[in-house]
Motif scaffolding. Structure first.
Motif, mmCIF file in Angstrom:
data_model
loop_
_atom_site.group_PDB
_atom_site.id
_atom_site.type_symbol
_atom_site.label_atom_id
_atom_site.label_comp_id
_atom_site.label_asym_id
_atom_site.label_seq_id
_atom_site.Cartn_x
_atom_site.Cartn_y
_atom_site.Cartn_z
ATOM 1 N N GLU B 60 1.078 -1.137 0.162
ATOM 2 C CA GLU B 60 -0.043 -0.116 0.077
ATOM 3 C C GLU B 60 0.777 1.327 -0.235
ATOM 4 O O GLU B 60 0.597 2.295 -0.538
ATOM 5 C CB GLU B 60 -0.896 -0.087 1.207
ATOM 6 C CG GLU B 60 -1.856 1.339 1.219
ATOM 7 C CD GLU B 60 -2.952 1.240 2.340
ATOM 8 O OE1 GLU B 60 -2.366 0.450 3.451
ATOM 9 O OE2 GLU B 60 -3.972 1.815 2.149
ATOM 10 N N HIS B 79 -7.323 -2.010 2.736
ATOM 11 C CA HIS B 79 -6.198 -1.409 1.874
ATOM 12 C C HIS B 79 -6.803 -0.907 0.515
ATOM 13 O O HIS B 79 -7.597 -1.773 0.221
ATOM 14 C CB HIS B 79 -5.018 -2.525 1.937
ATOM 15 C CG HIS B 79 -4.357 -2.672 3.185
ATOM 16 N ND1 HIS B 79 -3.539 -1.939 3.864
ATOM 17 C CD2 HIS B 79 -4.658 -4.054 3.608
ATOM 18 C CE1 HIS B 79 -3.077 -2.742 5.121
ATOM 19 N NE2 HIS B 79 -3.718 -3.828 4.955
ATOM 20 N N ASP B 80 -5.931 -0.152 0.182
ATOM 21 C CA ASP B 80 -6.463 0.398 -1.244
ATOM 22 C C ASP B 80 -5.327 -0.158 -2.149
ATOM 23 O O ASP B 80 -4.403 0.409 -2.406
ATOM 24 C CB ASP B 80 -6.359 1.826 -1.152
ATOM 25 C CG ASP B 80 -6.760 2.374 -2.719
ATOM 26 O OD1 ASP B 80 -7.480 1.705 -3.258
ATOM 27 O OD2 ASP B 80 -6.423 3.648 -3.001
ATOM 28 N N LEU B 81 -5.742 -1.466 -2.839
ATOM 29 C CA LEU B 81 -4.806 -2.235 -3.463
ATOM 30 C C LEU B 81 -5.546 -2.902 -4.669
ATOM 31 O O LEU B 81 -6.712 -2.906 -4.647
ATOM 32 C CB LEU B 81 -4.333 -3.506 -2.652
ATOM 33 C CG LEU B 81 -3.409 -2.888 -1.665
ATOM 34 C CD1 LEU B 81 -3.161 -4.157 -0.626
ATOM 35 C CD2 LEU B 81 -2.082 -2.312 -1.960
ATOM 36 N N TYR B 82 -4.577 -3.221 -5.735
ATOM 37 C CA TYR B 82 -5.333 -4.147 -6.910
ATOM 38 C C TYR B 82 -5.058 -5.602 -6.407
ATOM 39 O O TYR B 82 -4.261 -6.116 -5.883
ATOM 40 C CB TYR B 82 -4.446 -4.234 -7.985
ATOM 41 C CG TYR B 82 -4.765 -2.740 -8.704
ATOM 42 C CD1 TYR B 82 -6.020 -1.916 -8.482
ATOM 43 C CD2 TYR B 82 -4.046 -2.325 -9.685
ATOM 44 C CE1 TYR B 82 -6.528 -0.683 -9.247
ATOM 45 C CE2 TYR B 82 -4.280 -1.043 -10.309
ATOM 46 C CZ TYR B 82 -5.349 -0.310 -10.240
ATOM 47 O OH TYR B 82 -5.637 0.901 -10.611
ATOM 48 N N GLU B 83 -5.882 -6.460 -6.688
ATOM 49 C CA GLU B 83 -5.992 -7.969 -6.332
ATOM 50 C C GLU B 83 -6.068 -8.693 -7.769
ATOM 51 O O GLU B 83 -7.006 -9.548 -7.858
ATOM 52 C CB GLU B 83 -7.237 -8.455 -5.474
ATOM 53 C CG GLU B 83 -7.203 -7.503 -4.200
ATOM 54 C CD GLU B 83 -8.719 -7.740 -3.594
ATOM 55 O OE1 GLU B 83 -9.434 -8.252 -4.194
ATOM 56 O OE2 GLU B 83 -8.623 -7.059 -2.679
ATOM 57 N N PRO B 84 -4.772 -8.610 -8.504
ATOM 58 C CA PRO B 84 -5.086 -9.072 -9.953
ATOM 59 C C PRO B 84 -4.955 -10.561 -10.197
ATOM 60 O O PRO B 84 -5.583 -11.007 -11.355
ATOM 61 C CB PRO B 84 -4.049 -8.352 -10.864
ATOM 62 C CG PRO B 84 -2.899 -8.034 -9.741
ATOM 63 C CD PRO B 84 -3.746 -7.810 -8.354
ATOM 64 N N ASN B 186 0.367 -2.429 -5.842
ATOM 65 C CA ASN B 186 0.311 -1.117 -5.519
ATOM 66 C C ASN B 186 -0.410 -0.361 -6.814
ATOM 67 O O ASN B 186 0.141 -0.358 -8.034
ATOM 68 C CB ASN B 186 1.539 -0.474 -5.185
ATOM 69 C CG ASN B 186 1.535 0.914 -5.093
ATOM 70 O OD1 ASN B 186 1.416 1.865 -5.830
ATOM 71 N ND2 ASN B 186 1.511 1.406 -3.750
ATOM 72 N N PRO B 187 -1.539 0.427 -6.767
ATOM 73 C CA PRO B 187 -2.155 0.985 -7.988
ATOM 74 C C PRO B 187 -1.234 1.870 -8.931
ATOM 75 O O PRO B 187 -1.254 1.654 -10.025
ATOM 76 C CB PRO B 187 -3.348 1.676 -7.397
ATOM 77 C CG PRO B 187 -3.710 0.914 -6.319
ATOM 78 C CD PRO B 187 -2.463 0.501 -5.537
ATOM 79 N N ALA B 188 -0.227 2.699 -8.028
ATOM 80 C CA ALA B 188 0.460 3.479 -8.834
ATOM 81 C C ALA B 188 1.458 2.778 -9.556
ATOM 82 O O ALA B 188 1.853 3.012 -10.631
ATOM 83 C CB ALA B 188 1.108 4.451 -8.018
ATOM 84 N N HIS B 190 1.461 -0.278 -10.437
ATOM 85 C CA HIS B 190 0.556 -1.057 -11.530
ATOM 86 C C HIS B 190 0.542 -0.058 -12.820
ATOM 87 O O HIS B 190 0.932 -0.792 -13.896
ATOM 88 C CB HIS B 190 -0.618 -1.599 -10.863
ATOM 89 C CG HIS B 190 -1.396 -2.707 -11.836
ATOM 90 N ND1 HIS B 190 -2.154 -2.358 -12.796
ATOM 91 C CD2 HIS B 190 -1.158 -3.943 -12.071
ATOM 92 C CE1 HIS B 190 -2.481 -3.395 -13.611
ATOM 93 N NE2 HIS B 190 -2.188 -4.533 -12.941
ATOM 94 N N LYS B 191 0.140 1.165 -12.656
ATOM 95 C CA LYS B 191 0.097 1.874 -13.906
ATOM 96 C C LYS B 191 1.357 2.359 -14.327
ATOM 97 O O LYS B 191 1.483 2.407 -15.525
ATOM 98 C CB LYS B 191 -0.746 3.060 -13.476
ATOM 99 C CG LYS B 191 -2.142 2.636 -13.130
ATOM 100 C CD LYS B 191 -3.104 3.773 -12.627
ATOM 101 C CE LYS B 191 -4.320 3.399 -11.871
ATOM 102 N NZ LYS B 191 -5.029 2.625 -13.016
#
Lengths: 413, 215
Positions: B60, B79-84, B186-188, B190-191
Motif C-alpha cells: 500500500e 487497504h487500497d490495492l489491486y488484487e489481479p 500497488n495501484p500507482a 501497476h500503472k
C-alpha cells in the motif's frame, strides 16, 4: 489530560516552517501562475458549510471521511472534503446565467478522516480548476492538458495520466442502479470476484464480456478499437467515441505521450459521469492529481450544467517536486543602527535584496555564528568610528559609507 | 530498469510461493531466502520477506510494487490495492464458529453477542450486514479458547480443515468469506510499470492455470 492535550497536535495535521513552508507556497504560486495563463480565475470558498451541500454527490466512503459538527441551531456542519461541491453550489445558486463557459481555479485546505501517511493527511491542500458550462471533448482535453502543464510547472518528472471513461461501464450496466460491489471489484482488478458478481447480476453475455475485459483495457490508442468492439449498445459506443475525440485533441496538443488510456479506472469520485483521470508519478505510491467530468452535480443546486475539472494534492507534489527555495539573507546587518544604516537597509530592500537586521545587536564571534546559522551571504557591522566591517565569501574588510553604498548597489539576489 | 520489488509472506507459505515464482521463470538461490531481501536469478525481481499480515502495508505504501497475502488479511486491513490474481494456494475460509448448542439458536433473538476474533473489521462488517450488533473482542491468537473460558460466546476465525475447531468442541456456524493467497499490486506502480507487471502477472497466471488442470 488537558495539560497533555495543550501540547499535542491531532494526528494527520502538519506544521510547516522554513524550506518546507516556502516550497509549499512556491508550488501553489507556480500552479496559480499556470492556471492564470489558461484564463482560469481564482475563487475563494468557505471552509465549512451545511453537510447537505458539501456531501452532495459524494461516495459513501467520502461521506464517512467528512468531519462534521453541529452549529448553534442544531444543523449539521461539515468541513469541506473537496472543493468541487462548493464550486457547484456557487455556480448553481448564483452564477448560472453568466456567459459560459466559466473557468475557475482554487487552492486551500480540505479535510478528510483517512488513515494518515506521508502525502495523506487529515488536513491537506488541494489546488485545482473547474471548467463549467461546456460539454465537448475539447473541454475535457483542455482540463487534462492543463493538468499536464501543471505537473510540468511543478517540476515533476516521469509522470503519467491514466484516462478512463466512467460512462462506458455505466452503459454496460444499463438501467441497473449503482453497483458498488462490482465497481469495487473492478477497482481492485480482481478478475475472479468480477466474474462472480457479473454472474450473480445475471447480465447479458455481451455486458459480461465488456465488464470482465475492463481491468485489462489499458494502453495506447489500440485500446479504443478493442473497447469499440466490446461495446454492445449505442451508449457504450458513444462513450468510446467521446473518449476517442478527447484523445485526438490531446494528441493535437502534443500531450498524448503523457496519457495512458485506462478504462478500468472506475474508482473515481462518485459524481463523475464521463471521462475520469488520475496522474501518477514514479516513486509516489498514491495518485498526485485526479479529475473528471461531472454533468449532474451543479443541477443539484440550480439549473443543470455540464462541467469538468481536476484537483492536485500539494503535499503529494512536495514529495516528488524538484523545486528548491533559497531562504538565505543577502546581508545580515548589526551594530549601531544609525540613520545611515537604516538608509542603506531600506535602499537595499527597495532593490529587492533580502536584508535581516540582528535586533539583538551581536558582534564578533556571536554575530558570525548567527550569520552562519542563517546562511547569510554577507555580514555588515557598523563600528563606533563610522566605518563598516563587511564580511563576505572573499573575507573581511573595513569600508567607508560611500564604499559600502557602491558595493551594495552591485549586489543582486 | 530497477527490479520490481515483491513482498512475500515469511513462514508457512514462503516455500510454496517461491516455488510458484520459480515455475514462472523467476528462480532463486536456495540459500538466498535466509536473508530478508534478495533478488531472483534473472535480476527482474527483488523479493522481500515480511510478516504475512504486514505484506499489504508494504504494498500500500509503495515500498513493494507487488505482494502476496491471504485475501482475508488484505480485506481486514481495508487497504487500497489491486488484487489481479488468485493463486490457488493457502485456501481457507473465514467462518463464524461456536459451541454446537449455538446451532439451534437464532442470532437475531440473542440480546447480546460477544465475539472473539483476529479479524475485528471483517467480523464487524459481517454482523452489520446481517443487521446484528455484536461486541467484537480482538485477540491475536488461540481464539478457540475464548468460548471455553467464557470470554466470548462465538468466534470469527480462519478455518482450513476444521480440526482445531473440533478439538476444542466447536462447530462452524456460517461461512463469512472464502480466502486464498492473492497477488496484490500497488495501484500507482501497476500503472507506471504496467508492461513489466503485466508480464509477471501473465506468467504467474499461466502457472496457476496449469496447476488447476493437473494439481
Amino acid at each position: 489530560m488537558t495539560d497533555q492535550l495543550r501540547r499535542l497536535r491531532p494526528h494527520g495535521l502538519d506544521e510547516l516552517f522554513d524550506e518546507q513552508a516556502a516550497i509549499k507556497v512556491a508550488l501553489e504560486q507556480r500552479l496559480h501562475d499556470t492556471f492564470d495563463k489558461w484564463g482560469y480565475r481564482r475563487i475563494l470558498l468557505p471552509t465549512f458549510g451545511y453537510s447537505e451541500s458539501l456531501a452532495a454527490g459524494a461516495s459513501p466512503e467520502l461521506q464517512r471521511q467528512m468531519y462534521r459538527f453541529f452549529d448553534r441551531e442544531g444543523n449539521v456542519i461539515a468541513l469541506r472534503a473537496d472543493m468541487t461541491p462548493l464550486t457547484a453550489r456557487l455556480v448553481g445558486t448564483r452564477l448560472y446565467d453568466s456567459p459560459l463557459p466559466l473557468r475557475f481555479c482554487y487552492s486551500g485546505s480540505v479535510f478528510r478522516h483517512e488513515k494518515p501517511q506521508a502525502g495523506q493527511r487529515h488536513e491537506f491542500t488541494q489546488a485545482g480548476v473547474e471548467l463549467i458550462g461546456a460539454s465537448s471533448p475539447e473541454a475535457d482535453a483542455e482540463v487534462i492538458a492543463l493538468a499536464v502543464a501543471s505537473l510540468h510547472a511543478l517540476g515533476v518528472a516521469d509522470f503519467q495520466i491514466n484516462l478512463g471513461q466512467v460512462a462506458y461501464l455505466r452503459a454496460a450496466l444499463a438501467d441497473r442502479t449503482s453497483q458498488d460491489a462490482l465497481e469495487q471489484a473492478i477497482g481492485r482488478k480482481n478478475d475472479a470476484e468480477i466474474a462472480r458478481i457479473v454472474q450473480e447480476l445475471g447480465l447479458s453475455a455481451e455486458a459480461s464480456r465488456l465488464i470482465r475485459a475492463l481491468p485489462h483495457l489499458y494502453g495506447g490508442r489500440d485500446v479504443l478499437a478493442t473497447a469499440r468492439d466490446l461495446a454492445m449498445n449505442q451508449e457504450a459506443r458513444d462513450a468510446v467515441a467521446y473518449l476517442e475525440e478527447v484523445y485526438a485533441c490531446l494528441a493535437a496538443q502534443g500531450v498524448a505521450e503523457h496519457v495512458l488510456l485506462d478504462l478500468g479506472e472506475v474508482r473515481a469520485m462518485a459524481y463523475y459521469t464521463g471521462i475520469a483521470f488520475r496522474g501518477y508519478v514514479q516513486g509516489l505510491g498514491l495518485a498526485l492529481c485526479s479529475g473528471g467530468r461531472y454533468d449532474d452535480l451543479i443541477g443539484r443546486f440550480g439549473p443543470g450544467m455540464p462541467a469538468v475539472g481536476f484537483a492536485l494534492g500539494i503535499e503529494r507534489a512536495m514529495l516528488v517536486s524538484s523545486a528548491a527555495v533559497d531562504l538565505a539573507p543577502d546581508a545580515l546587518f548589526s551594530g549601531r543602527t544609525t540613520a545611515d544604516a537604516w538608509g542603506l537597509i531600506a535602499r537595499g530592500r527597495a532593490r529587492g535584496l533580502r536584508i535581516e537586521v540582528d535586533v539583538l545587536g551581536r558582534q564578533g564571534d556571536a554575530l558570525e555564528a548567527f550569520g552562519r546559522a542563517r546562511h547569510a551571504r554577507r555580514i555588515v557591522l557598523q563600528q563606533e568610528d563610522g566605518y563598516w566591517l563587511l564580511e563576505d565569501s572573499e573575507g573581511q574588510r573595513r569600508v567607508s559609507l560611500p564604499e559600502l553604498q557602491e558595493e551594495m548597489d552591485r549586489w543582486t539576489r | 530498469m530497477d527490479p520490481i520489488t515483491v513482498a512475500l509472506p515469511k513462514g508457512r507459505m514462503q516455500d510454496d510461493v517461491l516455488g510458484l515464482f520459480c515455475a514462472a521463470g523467476y528462480p532463486t538461490e536456495a540459500e538466498s531466502s535466509r536473508s530478508l531481501v534478495f533478488a531472483d536469478k534473472t535480476g527482474t525481481l527483488r523479493f522481500l520477506l515480511a510478516k504475512p499480515s504486514d505484506v499489504p502495508t508494504y504494498v500500500e505504501y509503495g515500498a513493494a510494487a507487488l505482494g502476496i497475502a491471504g485475501l482475508d488479511t488484505v480485506r481486514e486491513g481495508g487497504h487500497d490495492l489491486y488484487e489481479p490474481l488468485s493463486l490457488g494456494i493457502g485456501r481457507c475460509h473465514l467462518a463464524l464458529a461456536g459451541p454446537a448448542s449455538w446451532r439451534e439458536r437464532d442470532l437475531r433473538r440473542e440480546p447480546f453477542l460477544r465475539v472473539a476474533s483476529k479479524y475485528p473489521h471483517l467480523a464487524q462488517e459481517y454482523f452489520e450486514r446481517r443487521d446484528l450488533s455484536a461486541e467484537i473482542i480482538y485477540l491475536t491468537g488461540s481464539i478457540e479458547l475464548a468460548p471455553a473460558v467464557g470470554l466470548a460466546d462465538l468466534l470469527v476465525d480462519l478455518v482450513e480443515s476444521g480440526r482445531t475447531l473440533r478439538e476444542n468442541g466447536l462447530v462452524e456456524l456460517e461461512t463469512i468469506m472464502e480466502s486464498e493467497a492473492t497477488l496484490i499490486a500497488n495501484p500507482a506502480a501497476h500503472k507506471l510499470r504496467s508492461a513489466e507487471i503485466r508480464e509477471i502477472i501473465g506468467r504467474l497466471a499461466d502457472v496457476v492455470a496449469l496447476r488447476k488442470v493437473a494439481p
